[in-house]
Design a protein around this motif. Sequence first.
Motif, PDB file in Angstrom:
ATOM      1  N   TRP A  44      -4.369   7.797 -10.369  1.00 29.30           N
ATOM      2  CA  TRP A  44      -5.328   8.121  -9.020  1.00 29.30           C
ATOM      3  C   TRP A  44      -4.467   9.544  -8.430  1.00 29.30           C
ATOM      4  O   TRP A  44      -5.177   9.907  -7.437  1.00 29.30           O
ATOM      5  CB  TRP A  44      -5.158   7.094  -8.295  1.00 29.30           C
ATOM      6  N   ASP A  45      -3.308   9.945  -8.875  1.00 25.36           N
ATOM      7  CA  ASP A  45      -2.918  11.176  -8.327  1.00 25.36           C
ATOM      8  C   ASP A  45      -3.184  12.339  -9.154  1.00 25.36           C
ATOM      9  O   ASP A  45      -2.642  13.562  -8.664  1.00 25.36           O
ATOM     10  CB  ASP A  45      -1.563  11.027  -8.015  1.00 25.36           C
ATOM     11  N   LEU A  65      -2.000  -1.235  -4.689  1.00 23.87           N
ATOM     12  CA  LEU A  65      -3.157  -1.515  -4.541  1.00 23.87           C
ATOM     13  C   LEU A  65      -4.241  -1.560  -5.876  1.00 23.87           C
ATOM     14  O   LEU A  65      -4.649  -2.807  -6.157  1.00 23.87           O
ATOM     15  CB  LEU A  65      -4.286  -0.879  -3.716  1.00 23.87           C
ATOM     16  N   CYS A  94       1.168  -2.938   4.399  1.00 29.27           N
ATOM     17  CA  CYS A  94       0.977  -1.529   4.760  1.00 29.27           C
ATOM     18  C   CYS A  94       2.202  -0.603   5.242  1.00 29.27           C
ATOM     19  O   CYS A  94       2.706  -0.917   6.267  1.00 29.27           O
ATOM     20  CB  CYS A  94      -0.113  -1.052   5.652  1.00 29.27           C
ATOM     21  N   ASP A 139       3.644  -3.964  -6.407  1.00 24.65           N
ATOM     22  CA  ASP A 139       3.828  -2.489  -6.247  1.00 24.65           C
ATOM     23  C   ASP A 139       3.628  -1.678  -7.638  1.00 24.65           C
ATOM     24  O   ASP A 139       4.070  -2.439  -8.713  1.00 24.65           O
ATOM     25  CB  ASP A 139       5.024  -2.169  -5.373  1.00 24.65           C
ATOM     26  N   THR A 174       0.772  -1.276  -0.129  1.00 22.63           N
ATOM     27  CA  THR A 174       0.091   0.007  -0.009  1.00 22.63           C
ATOM     28  C   THR A 174       1.021   1.406  -0.005  1.00 22.63           C
ATOM     29  O   THR A 174       2.295   1.224   0.498  1.00 22.63           O
ATOM     30  CB  THR A 174      -1.041   0.125   1.370  1.00 22.63           C
ATOM     31  N   ARG A 175       0.059   2.207  -0.600  1.00 19.30           N
ATOM     32  CA  ARG A 175      -1.134   2.121  -1.268  1.00 19.30           C
ATOM     33  C   ARG A 175      -0.920   2.090  -2.700  1.00 19.30           C
ATOM     34  O   ARG A 175      -1.812   1.663  -3.550  1.00 19.30           O
ATOM     35  CB  ARG A 175      -1.565   3.620  -0.775  1.00 19.30           C
ATOM     36  N   GLY A 176       0.080   2.211  -3.170  1.00 17.82           N
ATOM     37  CA  GLY A 176       0.275   2.266  -4.697  1.00 17.82           C
ATOM     38  C   GLY A 176       0.118   1.163  -5.358  1.00 17.82           C
ATOM     39  O   GLY A 176      -0.342   0.842  -6.443  1.00 17.82           O
ATOM     40  N   THR A 183      -2.220  -7.311   2.272  1.00 20.68           N
ATOM     41  CA  THR A 183      -1.567  -6.013   2.138  1.00 20.68           C
ATOM     42  C   THR A 183      -0.238  -6.016   3.113  1.00 20.68           C
ATOM     43  O   THR A 183      -0.391  -6.779   4.271  1.00 20.68           O
ATOM     44  CB  THR A 183      -2.376  -4.829   2.185  1.00 20.68           C
TER      45      THR A 183
END
Length: 175
Positions: free
Chosen positions: A160-161, A53, A72, A109, A49-51, A70
């Motif tokens: 997502w960014d 996911l 984290c 990842d 996480t998080r990239g 996961t």
Amino acid sequence: MVERNSEPSAQERAGRPFPVSWDQFHRDCRALTWRLNEVGPFHAVIAITRGGLVPAAIVARELGLRIIDTVCVASYDHDKQGDLKVLKGISEQTAKLGGGTGKGLLIVDDLVDTGKTGRLVRQLLPDAHFATVYAKPKGRPLVDTYITEVSQDTWIYFPWDTALSFQPPIRDGAA
Ligand SMILES: O=P(O)(O)OC[C@H]1O[C@H](OP(=O)(O)OP(=O)(O)O)[C@H](O)[C@@H]1O
Ligand SMILES: O=c1[nH]c(=O)c2nc[nH]c2[nH]1
Ligand SMILES: [Mg+2]
């Protein structure tokens, strides 16, 4: 990576932008899965996480895997720049599937950059297969399978960014 305010961030140091659309990312994840399909089978997917996911979800769907766990991590701790902290490891059940060392587990990842995160997951699960969608040269030796290599001075902008925004015409000075 989150950095201290007083110094240029890793993103600013990287300089060269590499924006990735959802469509491109999906295609790159599918291309990664074609390669992974030759290496498996795997018992489970572990997203960093998080990239990790989003690619983990796509890869798991394509490989027909339904056990997804996961690890984290947080890479910023106040003034301790770049210190990696494991906030959560894999479950006992997933660890058992990997025989304690990660054998038959697939770690996913979005990218490796300096390799700091990759080194950590290798320590946690030395026999797992580590896959990323993108790789920069410093981190590449830590990855078993990746799809696209970009230069170390590239900053990858994930969908997502980011959001669509107006760009000035090239002749007016656009990059
Ligand atoms: O090879 P490295 O130099 O360790 O960098 C790679 C890591 O950096 C990013 O995660 P980040 O720590 O920014 O957190 P995030 O996944 O929550 O966005 C990326 O998702 C990788 O996990
Ligand atoms: O969004 C990101 N893009 C990158 O290139 C990168 N490198 C480390 N961490 C990163 N995060
Ligand atoms: Mg990450």
